[in-house]
Write an enzyme that holds these catalytic residues in place. Structure first.
Site, PDB file in Angstrom:
ATOM      1  N   TYR A 148      -5.872  34.871 -47.872  1.00 33.08           N
ATOM      2  CA  TYR A 148      -5.380  33.649 -47.216  1.00 33.08           C
ATOM      3  C   TYR A 148      -6.089  33.367 -45.897  1.00 33.08           C
ATOM      4  O   TYR A 148      -6.514  32.242 -45.638  1.00 33.08           O
ATOM      5  CB  TYR A 148      -3.871  33.810 -46.999  1.00 33.08           C
ATOM      6  CG  TYR A 148      -3.200  32.755 -46.167  1.00 33.08           C
ATOM      7  CD1 TYR A 148      -2.860  31.518 -46.721  1.00 33.08           C
ATOM      8  CD2 TYR A 148      -2.871  32.988 -44.829  1.00 33.08           C
ATOM      9  CE1 TYR A 148      -2.215  30.548 -45.957  1.00 33.08           C
ATOM     10  CE2 TYR A 148      -2.221  32.015 -44.066  1.00 33.08           C
ATOM     11  CZ  TYR A 148      -1.902  30.807 -44.635  1.00 33.08           C
ATOM     12  OH  TYR A 148      -1.259  29.845 -43.888  1.00 33.08           O
ATOM     13  N   SER A 180      -4.579  27.597 -39.072  1.00 30.75           N
ATOM     14  CA  SER A 180      -3.544  28.592 -38.753  1.00 30.75           C
ATOM     15  C   SER A 180      -4.024  29.511 -37.638  1.00 30.75           C
ATOM     16  O   SER A 180      -5.230  29.708 -37.444  1.00 30.75           O
ATOM     17  CB  SER A 180      -3.264  29.450 -39.993  1.00 30.75           C
ATOM     18  OG  SER A 180      -2.434  30.545 -39.665  1.00 30.75           O
ATOM     19  N   LYS A 239      -8.034  29.856 -44.038  1.00 26.89           N
ATOM     20  CA  LYS A 239      -7.606  29.151 -42.829  1.00 26.89           C
ATOM     21  C   LYS A 239      -8.743  29.086 -41.809  1.00 26.89           C
ATOM     22  O   LYS A 239      -8.895  28.090 -41.103  1.00 26.89           O
ATOM     23  CB  LYS A 239      -6.360  29.823 -42.253  1.00 26.89           C
ATOM     24  CG  LYS A 239      -5.150  29.706 -43.156  1.00 26.89           C
ATOM     25  CD  LYS A 239      -4.540  28.318 -43.111  1.00 26.89           C
ATOM     26  CE  LYS A 239      -4.489  27.581 -44.389  1.00 26.89           C
ATOM     27  NZ  LYS A 239      -3.845  26.260 -44.286  1.00 26.89           N
TER      28      LYS A 239
END
Ligand SMILES: NC(=O)C1=CN([C@@H]2O[C@H](COP(=O)(O)OP(=O)(O)OC[C@H]3O[C@@H](n4cnc5c(N)ncnc54)[C@H](O)[C@@H]3O)[C@@H](O)[C@H]2O)C=CC1
Ligand SMILES: C[C@H](O)[C@@H]1OC(=O)[C@H](O)[C@@H]1O
Length: 253
Positions: free
Chosen positions: A156, A143, A160
């Site tokens: 999160y 990401s 990534k």
């Protein structure tokens, strides 16, 4: 066609980017095995869409956070199609939450699905590719969040960054076997993962305003780049990361 007669495995492929990637792989000539999780109706629809494109497909249910799901997915794909040429690690979750009161379970589950899941699945796919002895391609969906932070994404964004780092180390570990490992870094792509977050018109407008190309991404914008990285067109690419964000990262001021 970029992936003619290749066998492509994709995790989390019942929806969003994974689904679009499965369909693009089929359009590019591949037979496709999809991992899905507790999403039987959507999984059956993806299989039917791939078959309508004239390619073969199987769906295997399993939680990527569990090591047995990885070995089970690869075995089932090999049983169906005889081999693995391309593996795409896509499954992921992003339950938005503030940092100071992050529930331990939300942190743990996000790490286990996004990072441990990518690890177990990549390892199982790579072992099959090594056994076949003909190389292969692995693409992980990282990401833009590997490069920048998010107030509601403290659990999160490290996963990534970890997924991209995993691809770099795997590129080193697997290069001698002819296996290429790369990551794709999507910007904001409108899918179920951010449907609630982007339901706030002010937030959506703000995010769109940050993107020089003037729109949020679509799953297909990512699928085509994955197909390229998986194909022989990218035969000298390994350990690389492709940012696919409509220019958002470059747009500082
Ligand atoms: N939508 C976006 O803006 C961005 C998404 N990503 C990444 O793209 C990947 C796909 O996300 P989207 O398509 O956007 O979201 P989505 O919510 O539409 O799709 C996620 C898929 O993962 C599956 N999944 C969730 N937990 C699972 C588990 N434990 N085991 C197996 N499958 C599981 C879901 O069933 C679903 O098919 C994720 O890794 C996400 O982090 C990266 C950057 C931006
Ligand atoms: C889920 C978010 O909207 C999305 O996920 C990412 O990885 C992007 O950075 C966006 O924040």
């Amino acid at each position: 066609m970029l992936l003619e007669d290749k066998v492509v495995l994709i995790t989390g492929a019942s929806r969003g980017i994974g689904r679009a990637t499965a369909l693009e792989a089929a359009r590019q000539g591949a037979n496709v095995a999809i991992n899905t999780y507790r999403d039987a109706k959507a999984a059956a629809e993806v299989v039917a869409e791939i078959e309508a494109l004239g390619r073969r497909a199987v769906a295997i249910d399993g939680d990527v956070a569990l090591p047995d799901s990885a070995t089970g997915f690869v075995s089932a794909a090999v049983e169906a199609f005889g081999r693995v040429d391309v593996f795409v690690s896509n499954a992921g979750i992003c339950p938005f939450h503030a940092f100071l009161d992050m529930p331990v379970e939300t942190l743990r589950r996000t790490m286990e699905v996004n990072l441990h899941g990518a690890y177990f699945m990549t390892q199982a796919a790579a072992n099959q590719m090594v056994k076949q002895g003909e190389g292969g391609a692995i693409v992980a969906i990282s990401s833009i969040s590997a490069l920048v932070g998010g107030e509601m994404q403290t659990h999160y964004t490290p996963t990534k960054a970890g997924v991209h780092s995993l691809m770099q180390s795997c590129a080193v570990a697997l290069g001698r076997h002819g296996i290429r490992c790369n990551s794709v870094l999507p910007g904001t792509i409108a899918t179920d993962i951010n449907k609630d977050d982007l339901a706030d018109p002010a937030k959506r407008e703000y995010m769109e305003g940050r993107i020089p190309l003037g729109r949020l991404g679509r799953p297909e914008d990512i699928a085509s780049v994955v197909a390229f990285l998986a194909s022989d067109m990218a035969s000298y690419m390994s350990g690389a990361a492709l940012l696919v964000d409509g220019g958002a990262f470059a747009n500082f001021q």
